[in-house]
Design a protein around this motif. Structure first.
Motif, mmCIF file in Angstrom:
data_model
loop_
_atom_site.group_PDB
_atom_site.id
_atom_site.type_symbol
_atom_site.label_atom_id
_atom_site.label_comp_id
_atom_site.label_asym_id
_atom_site.label_seq_id
_atom_site.Cartn_x
_atom_site.Cartn_y
_atom_site.Cartn_z
ATOM 1 N N VAL A 25 3.916 -7.096 14.022
ATOM 2 C CA VAL A 25 2.818 -8.020 13.725
ATOM 3 C C VAL A 25 3.104 -9.388 14.326
ATOM 4 N N ALA A 26 4.323 -9.876 14.128
ATOM 5 C CA ALA A 26 4.672 -11.218 14.604
ATOM 6 C C ALA A 26 4.573 -11.309 16.122
ATOM 7 N N VAL A 27 5.073 -10.299 16.817
ATOM 8 C CA VAL A 27 5.037 -10.326 18.278
ATOM 9 C C VAL A 27 3.608 -10.204 18.782
ATOM 10 N N CYS A 28 2.835 -9.308 18.180
ATOM 11 C CA CYS A 28 1.427 -9.160 18.595
ATOM 12 C C CYS A 28 0.651 -10.446 18.357
ATOM 13 N N GLU A 29 0.835 -11.048 17.180
ATOM 14 C CA GLU A 29 0.092 -12.270 16.850
ATOM 15 C C GLU A 29 0.501 -13.431 17.748
ATOM 16 N N SER A 30 1.751 -13.456 18.172
ATOM 17 C CA SER A 30 2.191 -14.540 19.043
ATOM 18 C C SER A 30 1.546 -14.461 20.418
ATOM 19 N N HIS A 31 0.928 -13.313 20.715
ATOM 20 C CA HIS A 31 0.241 -13.138 21.992
ATOM 21 C C HIS A 31 -1.256 -12.878 21.788
ATOM 22 N N GLY A 32 -1.762 -13.349 20.623
ATOM 23 C CA GLY A 32 -3.194 -13.316 20.386
ATOM 24 C C GLY A 32 -3.764 -11.964 20.014
ATOM 25 N N GLN A 33 -2.901 -11.009 19.636
ATOM 26 C CA GLN A 33 -3.367 -9.691 19.233
ATOM 27 C C GLN A 33 -3.246 -9.543 17.722
ATOM 28 N N THR A 34 -3.943 -8.566 17.190
ATOM 29 C CA THR A 34 -3.881 -8.306 15.754
ATOM 30 C C THR A 34 -3.377 -6.896 15.507
ATOM 31 N N LEU A 35 -2.748 -6.708 14.358
ATOM 32 C CA LEU A 35 -2.254 -5.398 13.961
ATOM 33 C C LEU A 35 -2.619 -5.197 12.503
ATOM 34 N N ALA A 36 -3.374 -4.150 12.216
ATOM 35 C CA ALA A 36 -3.876 -3.917 10.864
ATOM 36 C C ALA A 36 -2.848 -3.188 10.013
ATOM 37 N N LYS A 37 -2.903 -3.405 8.694
ATOM 38 C CA LYS A 37 -2.017 -2.706 7.771
ATOM 39 C C LYS A 37 -2.190 -1.192 7.873
ATOM 40 N N ALA A 38 -3.387 -0.778 8.256
ATOM 41 C CA ALA A 38 -3.657 0.660 8.384
ATOM 42 C C ALA A 38 -2.825 1.310 9.482
ATOM 43 N N ASP A 39 -2.252 0.494 10.375
ATOM 44 C CA ASP A 39 -1.436 1.033 11.461
ATOM 45 C C ASP A 39 -0.025 1.395 11.012
ATOM 46 N N TYR A 40 0.349 0.995 9.815
ATOM 47 C CA TYR A 40 1.730 1.168 9.348
ATOM 48 C C TYR A 40 2.173 2.632 9.410
ATOM 49 N N ASP A 41 1.407 3.523 8.775
ATOM 50 C CA ASP A 41 1.827 4.924 8.683
ATOM 51 C C ASP A 41 1.905 5.600 10.046
ATOM 52 N N ARG A 42 0.980 5.275 10.934
ATOM 53 C CA ARG A 42 0.984 5.982 12.222
ATOM 54 C C ARG A 42 2.121 5.522 13.124
ATOM 55 N N LEU A 43 2.701 4.364 12.840
ATOM 56 C CA LEU A 43 3.831 3.874 13.622
ATOM 57 C C LEU A 43 5.176 4.241 13.000
#
Length: 216
Positions: A25-43
């Motif tokens: 999340v931190a790396v994605c957000e630092s580059h203007g991207q978002t990561l949803a909580k729903a992505d947790y299980d699939r990763l």
């Protein structure tokens, strides 16, 4: 008889999966991207290359894989002191070591992350070594990591028990021919056939398992 126990680290010995997700999340957000909580299980349980491919397919990142992996590892390692052990995990490692059972760790994480995690666990006498994703050609769900660990211990795969929290890791251990115990943190996860799914490690009669291969 069972002669060795092999442990996954992230999500199994350590309650670290939420911290890995925070790094994504931190790396994605630092580059203007978002990561949803729903992505947790699939990763969950996936290698860094798989995580990068899955995220990049949805929202292209301005980083290549090595840059993304390095940034996530930097974040995780910087915060590794905040990662707690899973309840009962290190106590079980200590009890098995006291009974003369050899143990090691088999991880799908990079060597740098594995070394940071082992520093938190701090049980070098009980856990003989830790294999990382960097130590094998093919990571989990391929059986190579578990087969390599058994070979290094000098123990046949069918004389090993593997403990995993993720379907991907459990698939690797089962494909290696090991008695496979799934200890998920999320009951919604769907596993391929394993020898036992537990909510707590002490649900298993470890004496019977180690002596007679009986899981009761």
């Amino acid at each position: 008889m069972i002669r060795a126990v092999l442990w996954d680290i992230d999500g199994t010995l350590l309650d670290s999966e939420p911290h890995h997700f925070k790094s994504f999340v931190a790396v994605c957000e630092s580059h203007g991207q978002t990561l949803a909580k729903a992505d947790y299980d699939r990763l969950l349980g996936r290698s860094m290359a798989e995580v990068y491919a899955m995220l990049n397919a949805v929202q292209p990142l301005p980083l290549d894989l090595p840059e993304f992996a390095a940034a996530c590892s930097d974040y995780y390692v910087t915060h590794v002191a905040d990662v707690p052990p899973r309840a009962g995990a290190l106590e079980k490692v200590a009890a098995l070591a006291g009974g003369g059972i050899v143990q090691a760790c088999v991880s799908n994480s990079a060597r740098r992350v594995v070394e940071a995690n082992m520093g938190v666990i701090a049980m070098p006498e009980a856990l003989g070594f830790a294999l990382s994703r960097d130590d094998v050609t093919r990571g989990k769900p391929d059986p190579e990591p578990y087969l390599r660990a058994a070979e290094r211990l000098g123990v046949p795969p069918d004389a090993c028990v593997a403990v995993e929290d993720s379907p991907i890791g459990a698939r690797a251990a089962k494909a290696a021919g090991m008695v496979t115990i799934a200890w998920p943190q999320h009951r919604t996860l769907e596993f391929d056939p394993v020898d036992r799914i537990v909510g707590q490690l002490d649900e298993i009669d470890w004496t019977a398992l180690l002596r007679d291969r009986k899981i009761t």
